[in-house]
Write a protein that holds these residues in place. Structure first.
Motif: not given
Length: 607
Positions: A381-400
């Motif tokens: 979740m952290d390394i593999g998915l975090g940049a795209l699919y996570s709460e942090q990604a949403i905060r960074n403007g990366v929507t689904t």
């Protein structure tokens, strides 16, 4: 009097990208294929999701781009290329989101530009059709009114219209599309078709939508996090658990089916399907009644896998206990205080071993037949998915939507190059875990080239486990581990080929599933299955993914070599994302919009 034209300011990455996009559009408008192809780097990739090709297709390098454009440019008639946000630069790569139009639709895309020979050239280029002109979805400002204000005699309400549709569809009115399989894939596609106004029926053998999940062993949860698993139109609520329990996801699918008005026939089994050149004749058993439908398009949404792989080994009748394939395992509760053997070492095997141990089985033994890749859930979740699919990604403007498009924009040919460094980080972070696991005798691998879970999934759909705790039971010896192949079941348990005997009251074969083409053969016959060929995989020539290289998932979400037959499946992410492109292909055909397909894949590995 002479006039000097000012050259555009290309001093910033954004302005240089603007100039590239404008030049590219000009080349397309002039039908100058060589000029357009020359704007791609020596090593480059154009991935098209039905916008130019009416296919899901990746071409490589300027020669591949030229071939695609020679075949599609005139019929596509693209225009209106414009960036939807200011392009950005990082590590020498300029990245920009853009919109464009074709003669029949509107699309979005993502380009990555690099410097080559003193000029900015495309390295990766993604184009994706988003909607058909004149057939836009009824969303936002186009949403339906819901009623007709005023006073009218004989008013027909929403409920009455639904009742009439349910009574007529499949009886006096034939669906344009029949979808066989009512899991997340069939339901997501049904929702898309409903929004596009495509007549459809989804059929499934279970009694209720979501029973595909409810009827699995009680401890089953999704291993993918919530941000990866949204369905179209209706995301999970913000308080939904990170990992969805099976019964909760089952209830969500049932609710979703009703709210999205998917035409869903439960307790319905597809017996056979034959094609006459124009329509399918599909024989169904609907809760004991034989019904024959005549859809134009047939979609098998039976999952990315085929029928359960149940080993054909002797002694099943002689075994004094119970045995199951993992798909039929009823759960662990009845086996407290008893001896269990689980054959296999991937996701289901670990989940079932963990459930049996938690339920108090006297002993649990895992039989590992081949090496498995394991990654810890939190680390993935952290390394593999975090940049795209996570709460942090949403905060960074990366929507689904952004995440899906970014993932889709990375060509499969080089995707492993992006994955390898991530899995090297995972290996370093959890080094102690892997040391303990391998010390227990477990055979562990990182994929054919060290690229880990995602590439294994895309190439073969098996050979991995996302560890949510059960791997520690193996590493600690609380779940026993043996290596080998099962030779037979005896009266008292399992006998391996090397003569080892394992006592068991219950044996679970977590031995996976066959290729999805097995469903094609079962429903449509051997000739159609041979025409379609192998399903899933990239042709990477790695274990269980034989070549030749194809560059896309074989036969998934796109035209097959059997006319009017489509295959739809995958995880929740793929069901969400690719259902759009399949729905648009079906809608275009219903509306008689020309859909010249560029390079339908060849059929490989037909048996």
């Amino acid at each position: 009097m002479s006039q000097t034209l000012e050259r555009p300011d290309t001093s910033t990455p954004a302005r240089r990208a603007d100039a590239w996009l404008a030049d590219f559009e000009n080349a397309l408008a002039a039908r100058d294929v060589d000029r357009a192809a020359g704007m791609f780097a020596a090593q480059s990739f154009w991935r098209d999701l039905i916008a130019f090709t009416w296919n899901i297709k990746t071409v490589e390098n300027p020669d591949g781009v030229a071939d695609l454009l020679h075949a599609t440019l005139e019929s596509t008639d693209p225009s209106g290329f414009t960036f939807t946000a200011e392009p950005t630069e990082a590590d020498g790569v300029v990245t920009g989101w853009f919109a464009f139009e074709t003669g029949v639709g509107r699309g979005k895309g993502l380009v990555r530009l690099t410097e080559e020979d003193g000029a900015l050239k495309a390295w990766t280029f993604l184009t994706a059709l988003e909607e058909l002109k004149g057939h836009e979805e009824n969303l936002d400002e186009r949403r339906p009114h819901g009623t007709e204000h005023g006073a009218f005699r004989d008013r027909v309400t929403w409920k009455e219209r639904k009742e009439v549709e349910a009574a007529e569809l499949g009886r006096t009115e034939q669906p344009y599309v029949l979808i066989v399989g009512g899991g997340q894939g069939g339901i997501a596609l049904g929702a898309r078709l409903r929004q596009l106004g495509v007549s459809h029926i989804v059929v499934d053998r279970h009694q209720r939508p979501g029973d595909q999940w409810r009827k699995r062993y009680k401890t089953l949860c999704l291993h993918d996090p919530i941000w990866y698993d949204h369905l179209p139109y209706l995301p999970f609520p913000r308080n939904w658990p990170v990992f969805s329990p099976k019964d909760k996801i089952g209830d969500w699918l049932e609710m979703y089916t009703r709210v999205m008005e998917v035409n869903y026939w439960s307790s319905t089994t597809c017996r056979s399907a034959t094609f006459d050149g124009e329509r399918w004749t599909v024989v169904l058993d609907r809760d004991g009644e034989e019904i024959t439908l005549r859809p134009t398009q047939l979609v098998l949404a039976t999952g990315m896998s085929g029928r359960p792989n149940i080993p054909d080994i002797p002694g099943k009748d002689a075994f004094g206990g119970e045995w199951f394939h993992s798909s039929q395992f009823p759960g662990p509760d009845a086996y407290a205080g008893r001896k269990a053997v689980v054959v296999g070492s991937n996701n289901s095997a670990f989940d079932i071993c963990g459930a049996l141990w938690e339920a108090g089985a006297e002993s649990v033994t895992m039989v590992q037949r081949s090496s498995t890749h394991i990654v810890k859930s939190n680390t993935l979740m952290d390394i593999g998915l975090g940049a795209l699919y996570s709460e942090q990604a949403i905060r960074n403007g990366v929507t689904t939507w952004h995440a899906d498009m970014i993932f889709a924009s990375l060509p499969y040919r080089i995707l492993h190059e992006f994955q390898i460094p991530l899995y090297e980080q995972m290996k370093e972070r959890d080094a102690d875990f892997y040391e303990r696991l391998e010390a227990s005798g477990f055979r562990h691998d990182w994929g054919a080239d060290g690229s880990g879970l995602f590439m294994k999934y895309l190439r073969r759909g098996s050979g991995y486990y996302i560890d949510v705790g059960a791997a520690d039971l193996v590493a600690n010896g609380e779940v026993k581990l043996v290596q080998g192949q099962v030779a037979e079941l005896t009266e008292k348990g399992v006998k391996l080929e090397d003569g080892t005997e394992l006592e068991a009251d219950v044996v679970v074969f977590a031995t996976g599933y066959g290729n999805m083409v097995g469903w094609v053969e079962e429903l449509c016959g051997e000739d159609v299955a041979a025409r379609v060929g192998r399903v899933w995989g990239l042709g990477s020539d790695t274990p269980k993914d034989p070549g030749p290289w194809e560059g896309e998932q074989r036969n998934m979400w796109k035209p097959t070599n059997q006319e009017n037959l489509w295959l739809h499946g995958g995880n929740l992410h793929q069901s969400r994302h690719y259902s759009l492109y399949l729905a648009l292909q079906l809608k275009a055909r219903q509306e008689a919009i020309p859909t010249p397909v560029y390079e339908v894949q060849e059929s490989h590995h037909r048996t």
